[in-house]
Design an enzyme around this catalytic site. Structure first.
Site, PDB file in Angstrom:
ATOM      1  N   GLY A   1      38.083  41.059  43.576  1.00  0.00           N
ATOM      2  CA  GLY A   1      37.916  41.180  45.025  1.00  0.00           C
ATOM      3  C   GLY A   1      36.672  40.436  45.492  1.00  0.00           C
TER       4      GLY A   1
ATOM      5  N   CYS B   1      40.766  48.954  49.401  1.00  0.00           N
ATOM      6  CA  CYS B   1      39.681  49.355  48.498  1.00  0.00           C
ATOM      7  C   CYS B   1      39.128  50.707  48.942  1.00  0.00           C
ATOM      8  CB  CYS B   1      38.556  48.318  48.482  1.00  0.00           C
ATOM      9  SG  CYS B   1      37.170  48.868  47.463  1.00  0.00           S
TER      10      CYS B   1
ATOM     11  N   GLY C   1      46.920  45.899  35.068  1.00  0.00           N
ATOM     12  CA  GLY C   1      45.524  46.118  35.438  1.00  0.00           C
ATOM     13  C   GLY C   1      44.716  46.817  34.369  1.00  0.00           C
ATOM     14  N   THR C   2      44.593  48.129  34.500  1.00  0.00           N
ATOM     15  CA  THR C   2      43.713  48.905  33.624  1.00  0.00           C
ATOM     16  C   THR C   2      44.005  48.681  32.135  1.00  0.00           C
ATOM     17  OG1 THR C   2      43.508  50.520  35.393  1.00  0.00           O
ATOM     18  CG2 THR C   2      42.936  51.285  33.199  1.00  0.00           C
TER      19      THR C   2
ATOM     20  N   ASN D   1      43.184  42.445  50.594  1.00  0.00           N
ATOM     21  CA  ASN D   1      42.875  43.804  50.133  1.00  0.00           C
ATOM     22  C   ASN D   1      42.525  44.687  51.326  1.00  0.00           C
ATOM     23  OD1 ASN D   1      42.069  46.093  48.848  1.00  0.00           O
ATOM     24  ND2 ASN D   1      40.555  45.103  47.514  1.00  0.00           N
TER      25      ASN D   1
HETATM   26  C1  SIN Z   1      36.122  48.011  43.813  1.00  0.00           C
HETATM   27  O1  SIN Z   1      35.491  46.971  43.588  1.00  0.00           O
HETATM   28  O2  SIN Z   1      35.583  49.003  44.309  1.00  0.00           O
HETATM   29  C2  SIN Z   1      37.585  48.100  43.485  1.00  0.00           C
HETATM   30  C3  SIN Z   1      38.383  47.214  44.353  1.00  0.00           C
HETATM   31  C4  SIN Z   1      39.549  47.869  44.976  1.00  0.00           C
HETATM   32  O3  SIN Z   1      39.896  49.022  44.641  1.00  0.00           O
HETATM   33  O4  SIN Z   1      40.174  47.259  45.845  1.00  0.00           O
END
Ligand code: SIN
Length: 307
Positions: free
Chosen positions: A48, A132, A267-268, A129
């Site tokens: 991001g 977040c 992702g994770t 996004n």
């Molecule tokens: C973050 O950097 O806090 C996570 C980004 C997200 O959840 O969009």
């Protein structure tokens, strides 16, 4: 062996296969290039990025949970100009499309970033996004209100010719309603879900484990929720979807494709094994062959037509 057609067109983003890496779990791909052949990925969705550099939230900002993790990173990143100058040129030798994940404090900021990124070599699409959970301004505030979500989408759309993928938040009551409003505002695709708002408490210190108190839950624990939301959104909109949420093995990805996603993001699971996206891809290919399919598109949304 049968030649499989694995290409997907995600609202203008051409992917050689449907497996991408999720924002915030893969840097810009370069961090993983010594561990996997990143050119085999369908796409990389970058960390991001905001217009100006951001230090993120105070630590601790990660916590493990059963079958998942919480993060409250807060969009730490070096800012758009530094990414364009220092990171993107290094990705040029790799044959993989980069999707820039962008976040702003205002709709105008999203628009400014979209305009700046249009025409930058190597940028194939934008992931907007609006989901977040870890920042006070922007982020979730846009993703939970259909009008705000539409305003951001429309502003980005007006400022770019790139494909516009809007990343939705699961922290809403009516995910299909938000999806419809971003589609109407010009999104060319939707990715879902971002993390689910959660928290953990340190029982020895008797205080929240994350300095930010709350954070976003990701990992296998969220998969059934993500799958349910992809299912609902697939019935509500015509634009293509990218499924995200706890995909760790190929069977998870196939579930998302059968539910109506045209592509998926891992992702994770990358934190556990950086090879996961490629083992997911190989598993999807084997599944297609074993079941007599020649084209990935043949299974997209198949479970929906069975109901
Ligand atoms: C973050 O950097 O806090 C996570 C980004 C997200 O959840 O969009």
């Amino acid at each position: 062996m049968t030649e499989l057609k694995m290409q997907v067109n995600l609202g203008g983003l051409l992917m050689k296969n449907p497996v991408a890496t999720a924002s915030g779990t893969y840097g810009f791909g370069l961090e993983y290039k010594d561990y996997i052949d990143i050119s085999q990925l369908g796409a990389i969705v970058g960390k991001g990025t905001t217009l100006l550099p951001k230090a993120g939230n105070a630590p601790p900002r990660m916590a493990e949970t059963p079958a998942g993790m919480l993060n409250s990173v807060g969009l730490e990143n070096p800012g758009l100009e530094a990414v364009i100058r220092d990171v993107l040129p290094k990705l040029r030798p790799y044959d993989v499309p980069l999707v820039m994940n962008i976040s702003g404090n205002t709709a105008e900021e999203y628009g400014e970033m979209a305009a700046r990124l249009t025409g930058v070599a190597g940028v194939a699409a934008l992931e907007v996004n609006i989901s977040c959970p870890n920042v006070k301004m922007g982020g979730l505030a846009f993703g939970t209100d259909p009008r705000a979500a539409a305003l951001v989408t429309e502003t980005v759309r007006k400022n770019t010719s790139l494909p516009v993928i809007v990343k939705l938040s699961p922290n809403v009551g009516d995910i299909a309603g938000i999806a419809k409003s971003v589609e109407a505002a010009g999104a060319t695709a939707i990715s879902l879900i971002n993390t689910i708002l959660g928290m953990a408490i340190d029982i020895r210190a008797q205080k929240p484990l994350l300095a930010n108190i709350m954070g976003g839950l990701s990992g296998p624990a969220v998969k059934p929720v993500a799958l349910r939301m992809v299912w609902q959104v697939a019935q509500a909109v015509k634009i293509p979807l990218m499924g995200i949420g706890g995909i760790s093995i190929w069977q998870d990805a196939v579930e998302f494709l059968l539910a109506g996603a045209s592509a998926v993001q891992v992702g994770t699971a990358n934190f556990v094994d950086p090879q996961t996206p490629l083992s997911v891809l190989r598993g999807i290919e084997d599944y297609l062959r074993e079941n007599g399919y020649s084209d990935i598109k043949q299974i997209i949304g198949l479970a929906r037509s069975a109901t």
